[in-house]
Design a protein around this motif. Sequence first.
Motif, mmCIF file in Angstrom:
data_model
loop_
_atom_site.group_PDB
_atom_site.id
_atom_site.type_symbol
_atom_site.label_atom_id
_atom_site.label_comp_id
_atom_site.label_asym_id
_atom_site.label_seq_id
_atom_site.Cartn_x
_atom_site.Cartn_y
_atom_site.Cartn_z
ATOM 1 N N VAL A 178 0.864 -1.182 0.000
ATOM 2 C CA VAL A 178 0.000 0.000 0.000
ATOM 3 C C VAL A 178 0.902 1.234 0.000
ATOM 4 N N TRP A 179 0.549 2.204 -0.859
ATOM 5 C CA TRP A 179 1.346 3.429 -0.914
ATOM 6 C C TRP A 179 0.483 4.641 -1.217
ATOM 7 N N GLU A 180 1.032 5.808 -0.861
ATOM 8 C CA GLU A 180 0.406 7.066 -1.222
ATOM 9 C C GLU A 180 0.841 7.429 -2.642
ATOM 10 N N THR A 181 -0.126 7.878 -3.447
ATOM 11 C CA THR A 181 0.154 8.196 -4.835
ATOM 12 C C THR A 181 -0.405 9.571 -5.184
ATOM 13 N N ASP A 182 -0.376 9.914 -6.450
ATOM 14 C CA ASP A 182 -0.817 11.215 -6.930
ATOM 15 C C ASP A 182 -2.342 11.341 -6.777
ATOM 16 N N PRO A 209 2.135 6.530 -9.316
ATOM 17 C CA PRO A 209 3.474 6.262 -8.786
ATOM 18 C C PRO A 209 3.494 6.095 -7.268
ATOM 19 N N VAL A 210 4.556 5.457 -6.816
ATOM 20 C CA VAL A 210 4.790 5.295 -5.377
ATOM 21 C C VAL A 210 5.443 6.570 -4.856
ATOM 22 N N LEU A 211 4.657 7.407 -4.194
ATOM 23 C CA LEU A 211 5.186 8.641 -3.613
ATOM 24 C C LEU A 211 5.653 8.429 -2.176
ATOM 25 N N ARG A 212 4.918 7.613 -1.440
ATOM 26 C CA ARG A 212 5.325 7.278 -0.064
ATOM 27 C C ARG A 212 4.784 5.894 0.253
ATOM 28 N N LEU A 213 5.690 4.956 0.480
ATOM 29 C CA LEU A 213 5.296 3.580 0.761
ATOM 30 C C LEU A 213 4.758 3.467 2.178
#
Length: 264
Positions: free
Chosen positions: A35-39, A213-217
């Motif tokens: 799980v990651w934070e994305t755009d 994209p993976v901005l913050r995992l």
Amino acid sequence: MARVRYGARTEREAAATRAASARLPEIWSTGVVAVWETDPDAVAAVLPPPLKPTGSPLARVNISTVDLPGYPLGAGSFAVAAAHGTVEGWYPLVMPMTHERALTGGREVFGEPKKLGEVTVERDGPDVRAVLSRHGIAFVEVRGTVAGELPLPEPSRKTDFYFKFLPAVDGSGFDTDPVLVHCVRHEKARRLERITGEVMLRESAYDPVADLPVLRLREITIGEKTSDQSGRVVERADAQALLPYIHQRYDDPLQILDAPPEGS
């Protein structure tokens, strides 16, 4: 005359099929979840109405091998966080499956965006590698090292959102009104471990997950889980609002008309 198996089933045979389906055993899978934070703009762009973004622009990939009786199944899902009214859940963009049986049932019954693909989960001691591939492209790859066991979570209830529809015979619009489906899963785990690693998204014209994209995992885990699922139609979807998104479901040859990725 010998039995013609494409002929109509008897009521007794149909009843036996229903009874067998109601007695399915627990089916366990071994899967990697990242799980990651994305755009946030990218998340908003892929959600058909009436779905909306949640307060967190999250993307999630689930890559699993499933212990189905008789044959193993590789199953994947790439989804973004979404909300329908007060219900929060996940909207899958692509769900690669290694067998047609799993693909057709999910697409025809629930409207799941399943496609045939290659799904790999490998573990060698603490080293883990999980991959989703189609058309010779490993468009998602998760690599890492197991960093320790995690406490088992309580059984949970999760919702996925699907749109079920049939494209029109004449190639314009839909044959019937599309519907929005809530698919609810009750999940429990018997093992869960934390992974330290990375998520790699590779460019693919047919599976363009690299746009998220993976901005913050947030986390990567590997676990053994089982779940059941049930679906229900919650509302009729606006056909004209959904129409611009139906290419998500298919390997559309007209994707050659889409603009190329920036920087290409």
